[in-house]
Motif scaffolding. Structure first.
Motif, mmCIF file in Angstrom:
data_model
loop_
_atom_site.group_PDB
_atom_site.id
_atom_site.type_symbol
_atom_site.label_atom_id
_atom_site.label_comp_id
_atom_site.label_asym_id
_atom_site.label_seq_id
_atom_site.Cartn_x
_atom_site.Cartn_y
_atom_site.Cartn_z
ATOM 1 N N PHE A 1 14.682 41.796 -17.438
ATOM 2 C CA PHE A 1 14.497 42.975 -17.270
ATOM 3 C C PHE A 1 13.997 42.999 -16.152
ATOM 4 N N VAL A 2 14.342 44.280 -15.711
ATOM 5 C CA VAL A 2 13.609 44.697 -14.416
ATOM 6 C C VAL A 2 12.965 45.984 -14.654
ATOM 7 N N ILE A 3 11.671 46.520 -14.269
ATOM 8 C CA ILE A 3 11.027 46.981 -14.698
ATOM 9 C C ILE A 3 9.950 47.766 -13.427
ATOM 10 N N SER A 4 10.675 48.542 -12.730
ATOM 11 C CA SER A 4 10.056 49.657 -11.534
ATOM 12 C C SER A 4 9.361 50.586 -11.891
ATOM 13 N N ALA A 5 9.010 51.327 -10.701
ATOM 14 C CA ALA A 5 7.466 52.757 -10.734
ATOM 15 C C ALA A 5 7.019 52.560 -9.593
ATOM 16 N N PRO A 6 7.300 54.174 -9.167
ATOM 17 C CA PRO A 6 6.078 54.680 -8.412
ATOM 18 C C PRO A 6 4.479 53.908 -8.380
ATOM 19 N N GLU B 1 24.228 41.926 -15.614
ATOM 20 C CA GLU B 1 24.345 41.825 -17.002
ATOM 21 C C GLU B 1 22.672 42.386 -17.658
ATOM 22 N N CYS B 2 21.561 42.063 -16.174
ATOM 23 C CA CYS B 2 20.529 42.494 -16.289
ATOM 24 C C CYS B 2 20.180 44.176 -17.213
ATOM 25 N N THR B 3 18.743 44.060 -17.368
ATOM 26 C CA THR B 3 18.178 45.905 -17.880
ATOM 27 C C THR B 3 17.284 46.323 -17.245
ATOM 28 N N SER B 4 17.987 46.891 -16.570
ATOM 29 C CA SER B 4 16.425 47.642 -15.838
ATOM 30 C C SER B 4 15.923 49.366 -15.966
ATOM 31 N N ILE B 5 14.734 48.994 -15.958
ATOM 32 C CA ILE B 5 13.884 50.564 -16.437
ATOM 33 C C ILE B 5 13.256 50.678 -15.277
ATOM 34 N N PHE B 6 12.485 52.331 -15.447
ATOM 35 C CA PHE B 6 12.390 53.431 -14.226
ATOM 36 C C PHE B 6 11.079 53.738 -15.504
ATOM 37 N N ASP C 1 13.293 35.806 -22.657
ATOM 38 C CA ASP C 1 13.392 36.825 -21.719
ATOM 39 C C ASP C 1 12.584 36.423 -20.534
ATOM 40 N N VAL C 2 12.911 37.183 -19.714
ATOM 41 C CA VAL C 2 11.605 37.559 -18.287
ATOM 42 C C VAL C 2 12.005 38.819 -18.282
ATOM 43 N N ILE C 3 10.709 39.361 -18.116
ATOM 44 C CA ILE C 3 10.292 40.689 -17.247
ATOM 45 C C ILE C 3 10.351 40.596 -15.247
ATOM 46 N N LEU C 4 10.852 41.021 -14.307
ATOM 47 C CA LEU C 4 10.221 41.154 -13.502
ATOM 48 C C LEU C 4 9.948 42.733 -12.379
ATOM 49 N N GLU C 5 8.510 42.326 -12.255
ATOM 50 C CA GLU C 5 7.842 43.667 -12.020
ATOM 51 C C GLU C 5 7.808 44.239 -10.965
ATOM 52 N N ILE C 6 8.999 44.928 -10.329
ATOM 53 C CA ILE C 6 9.257 44.898 -9.048
ATOM 54 C C ILE C 6 9.602 46.395 -8.522
ATOM 55 N N ASP C 7 9.985 46.670 -7.531
ATOM 56 C CA ASP C 7 10.483 47.780 -6.908
ATOM 57 C C ASP C 7 12.048 47.831 -6.329
ATOM 58 N N TRP C 8 12.102 49.622 -5.858
ATOM 59 C CA TRP C 8 13.590 49.644 -5.903
ATOM 60 C C TRP C 8 14.414 49.377 -5.463
ATOM 61 N N GLN C 9 13.925 48.530 -4.411
ATOM 62 C CA GLN C 9 14.346 47.044 -3.075
ATOM 63 C C GLN C 9 14.750 46.461 -4.011
ATOM 64 N N GLY C 10 13.788 44.962 -4.631
ATOM 65 C CA GLY C 10 13.766 44.278 -5.599
ATOM 66 C C GLY C 10 15.211 44.471 -6.675
ATOM 67 N N LEU D 1 9.404 51.156 -24.347
ATOM 68 C CA LEU D 1 10.270 49.616 -24.039
ATOM 69 C C LEU D 1 10.133 48.532 -24.874
ATOM 70 N N ALA D 2 9.106 48.288 -25.689
ATOM 71 C CA ALA D 2 9.935 47.568 -26.590
ATOM 72 C C ALA D 2 11.247 47.865 -27.567
ATOM 73 N N ALA D 3 11.250 49.041 -28.000
ATOM 74 C CA ALA D 3 12.501 49.474 -28.441
ATOM 75 C C ALA D 3 13.681 49.142 -27.723
ATOM 76 N N ILE D 4 13.417 48.968 -26.293
ATOM 77 C CA ILE D 4 14.888 48.669 -25.313
ATOM 78 C C ILE D 4 15.168 47.504 -25.240
ATOM 79 N N VAL D 5 13.618 46.435 -25.314
ATOM 80 C CA VAL D 5 13.731 45.337 -25.450
ATOM 81 C C VAL D 5 14.230 44.416 -26.615
ATOM 82 N N GLN D 6 14.594 45.102 -27.340
ATOM 83 C CA GLN D 6 14.706 44.656 -29.438
ATOM 84 C C GLN D 6 16.483 45.074 -28.992
ATOM 85 N N ALA D 7 17.096 46.389 -28.260
ATOM 86 C CA ALA D 7 18.225 47.017 -29.179
ATOM 87 C C ALA D 7 18.994 46.139 -27.567
ATOM 88 N N LYS D 8 18.120 44.966 -26.268
ATOM 89 C CA LYS D 8 18.946 44.547 -25.899
ATOM 90 C C LYS D 8 19.903 43.099 -26.541
#
Length: 205
Positions: free
Chosen positions: A9-14, A117-122, A98-107, A179-186
């Protein structure tokens, strides 16, 4: 040993959208979910611990790791380098975690290319005013860096369409639940369940 590799899972935000707090809460809300600890050349903020929040290394060490191809992705953000450990992510996924990457849009762009196949969340903050207030109130950056972070928000939002999911961080608990719902759905997709439930499913065939 699980019969399947873990999900990525990739999670990004300003900056200031509350991403780190959300990700931490998410790991308490959902089991078998672990956060990748990035390497960075920036100085620790008050309360940050090496090996917990980040691996704090100097520029020379970071450049050596780039030369040795030790990063899945790395980027320069506000004058500091950030990178994701290739070995740690690949080994952790291989164990079925399962792994979360807390990275920016470039990453995120680089991870999408490496792990289609990763799942990305903004994560979206409730308003520009709240974002500015959070950055100012946390007193973790100089005025110059805060101004840079606020100027970068527009560019960050320009990449929102590259993400699979968008979560509003207005009410914190609601955002964690989403966020938990997204992880569980995946975890409940046919592909994942065919692997997870293989011994049981074979009895029905």
């Amino acid at each position: 040993m699980p019969h399947h590799p873990g999900e990525l899972f990739v999670i990004s935000a300003p900056s200031g959208a509350g991403k780190t707090s959300l990700v931490t809460a998410l790991t308490y809300a959902v089991s078998d979910l672990t956060i990748s600890i990035s390497h960075t050349t920036r100085a620790p903020r008050p309360g940050e611990i090496n090996g917990v929040n980040y691996w704090f290394i100097d520029d020379k060490q970071f450049r050596a790791m780039i030369a040795e191809n030790k990063f899945l992705e790395y980027a320069t953000v506000f004058g500091n380098l950030y990178g994701t450990s290739r070995q740690w992510v690949e080994e952790t996924l291989a164990t079925g975690k399962d792994v979360i990457l807390e990275i920016d849009w470039q990453g995120c762009q680089k991870i999408h290319a490496l792990f289609p196949e990763c799942t990305s969340i903004f994560i979206v903050p409730p308003s520009p005013e709240v974002l500015a207030a959070r950055l100012t109130e946390r007193k973790q950056d100089s005025i110059e860096i805060i101004q840079q972070r606020l100027a970068d928000v527009k560019e960050t939002f320009a990449h929102l369409n590259e993400y699979h999911y968008v979560v509003l961080n207005d009410d914190f608990e609601d955002a964690v639940n989403e966020l938990a719902a997204i992880v569980q759905a995946k975890r409940l997709t046919r592909e994942r369940q065919l692997k997870t439930l293989r011994p049981l499913l074979e009895k029905f065939v």
